[in-house]
Design a protein around this motif. Structure first.
Motif, mmCIF file in Angstrom:
data_model
loop_
_atom_site.group_PDB
_atom_site.id
_atom_site.type_symbol
_atom_site.label_atom_id
_atom_site.label_comp_id
_atom_site.label_asym_id
_atom_site.label_seq_id
_atom_site.Cartn_x
_atom_site.Cartn_y
_atom_site.Cartn_z
ATOM 1 N N ALA A 200 4.742 2.089 51.946
ATOM 2 C CA ALA A 200 5.353 3.390 52.210
ATOM 3 C C ALA A 200 4.292 4.455 52.406
ATOM 4 O O ALA A 200 3.215 4.411 51.798
ATOM 5 N N ALA A 201 4.588 5.424 53.281
ATOM 6 C CA ALA A 201 3.652 6.510 53.552
ATOM 7 C C ALA A 201 3.290 7.225 52.253
ATOM 8 O O ALA A 201 4.088 7.312 51.323
ATOM 9 N N ARG A 202 2.054 7.726 52.219
ATOM 10 C CA ARG A 202 1.483 8.403 51.049
ATOM 11 C C ARG A 202 1.239 7.452 49.882
ATOM 12 O O ARG A 202 1.038 7.877 48.749
ATOM 13 N N THR A 203 1.252 6.136 50.177
ATOM 14 C CA THR A 203 0.827 5.139 49.197
ATOM 15 C C THR A 203 -0.684 4.972 49.281
ATOM 16 O O THR A 203 -1.243 4.954 50.375
ATOM 17 N N THR A 204 -1.351 4.868 48.151
ATOM 18 C CA THR A 204 -2.802 4.686 48.150
ATOM 19 C C THR A 204 -3.141 3.318 47.587
ATOM 20 O O THR A 204 -2.801 2.990 46.448
ATOM 21 N N VAL A 205 -3.804 2.507 48.408
ATOM 22 C CA VAL A 205 -4.245 1.157 48.051
ATOM 23 C C VAL A 205 -5.676 1.007 48.528
ATOM 24 O O VAL A 205 -6.018 1.475 49.623
ATOM 25 N N ASP A 206 -6.528 0.351 47.735
ATOM 26 C CA ASP A 206 -7.908 0.167 48.190
ATOM 27 C C ASP A 206 -8.368 -1.288 48.179
ATOM 28 O O ASP A 206 -9.540 -1.559 48.438
ATOM 29 N N ALA A 207 -7.461 -2.222 47.893
ATOM 30 C CA ALA A 207 -7.841 -3.635 47.922
ATOM 31 C C ALA A 207 -6.605 -4.511 47.942
ATOM 32 O O ALA A 207 -5.533 -4.126 47.449
ATOM 33 N N ALA A 208 -6.770 -5.686 48.528
ATOM 34 C CA ALA A 208 -5.750 -6.726 48.495
ATOM 35 C C ALA A 208 -6.418 -8.017 48.067
ATOM 36 O O ALA A 208 -7.538 -8.320 48.495
ATOM 37 N N VAL A 209 -5.734 -8.780 47.215
ATOM 38 C CA VAL A 209 -6.272 -10.044 46.713
ATOM 39 C C VAL A 209 -5.305 -11.158 47.091
ATOM 40 O O VAL A 209 -4.145 -11.159 46.667
#
Length: 288
Positions: A200-209
């Protein structure tokens, strides 16, 4: 290319595609990549193009809705963009560093990519530039097509802590809101189907595992200020030959550049104001 724990094979003549990404023990993370009938624009991406880790820009889905600065229609942007199946120019090539560049065919943008070894794996640095004095929008997204078994899962992180954002379905539906899945998704998809969602917009994520059963994991990290949007794609044989899972941090929200521009969710590049971003990739194996 070699970094601690990972080895990558790259095909400069076919879109600078990473055709293989292996852990030190030989485990292959990517779906096998088969070359199209010929290199160059206009080739179909589905089936022929699926596999490996390719570069998608300036759109994901074919897009005939983009307007230029005078409000005139831009020629239709092709499916999965301009550069996934064209030769790239090789700059520096060494076992621990590989530099390549390409000019987009539909927009006045040059994309440069450098893959280099780090202390934990591999880093992919990108730079998009233009000579246009006016801002040019760009939808670039990572497009690794990871081979996925029935027990493959993906987890998202922010500053090392797990996050479970709401997801917006893009395909096969449009706009439905979903909870983030903590269980393997492929077991819920029927044969010949797929699912594409966006955080969703305005979601903050900095990694995927990405996790495989048995203790293997692959981590992809990025700066969310440079890559503020994220897509996830599970395919159970609808488009690829075998099940795949794609993690797609992006410079724009969605699969069509024109829609992202209308919604004000597309980063732009202008003369003297390039875009730069990077992905850090590392693997861990703790076999059970």
């Amino acid at each position: 290319m070699r970094g601690p724990g990972l080895r990558a094979e790259v095909h400069a003549g076919r879109g600078a595609r990473i055709s293989s990404l292996r852990s030190d023990d030989g485990f292959e993370w990517l779906l096998a990549s088969r070359p199209t009938v010929s290199a160059g624009p206009g080739q179909p991406f589905v089936r022929e193009g699926m596999g490996g880790w390719d570069e998608v820009a300036p759109t994901v889905q074919a897009d005939a809705g983009l307007l230029d600065e005078q409000g005139k229609p831009v020629p239709a942007l092709p499916d999965h963009g301009d550069i996934w199946n064209v030769p790239w120019t090789v700059g520096r090539a060494a076992p621990d560093e590989l530099e390549m560049s390409v000019d987009l065919g539909s927009l006045p943008i040059r994309l440069e990519r450098r893959i280099s070894a780090t202390g934990t794996g591999l880093r992919l640095d990108y730079r998009a530039s233009t000579e246009s004095p006016l801002p040019v929008p760009l939808l670039w997204c990572a497009h690794p097509q990871f081979a996925a078994g029935p027990d493959t899962t993906v987890a998202l992180e922010l500053s090392g802590k797990p996050v479970t954002p709401l997801l917006v379905e893009m395909y096969p539906g449009q706009g439905a809101v979903r909870s983030f899945p903590v269980e393997p998704v492929h077991g819920t998809l029927g044969p010949g189907t797929s699912l594409k969602v966006l955080a969703a917009a305005r979601t903050t994520v900095d990694a995927a595992v990405l996790c495989h059963g048995g203790g293997r994991s692959l981590r992809i990290g990025w700066d969310p200020a440079a890559l503020p949007y994220l897509g996830l794609f599970w395919d159970n044989g609808e488009f690829a030959r075998e099940p795949v899972l794609a993690v797609e941090p992006s410079t724009s929200w969605g699969d069509r550049l024109s829609a992202a521009v209308r919604q004000g969710m597309a980063l732009t590049v202008a003369a003297g104001a390039p875009l730069e971003w990077a992905l850090d990739v590392s693997s861990t194996t703790v076999l059970k």
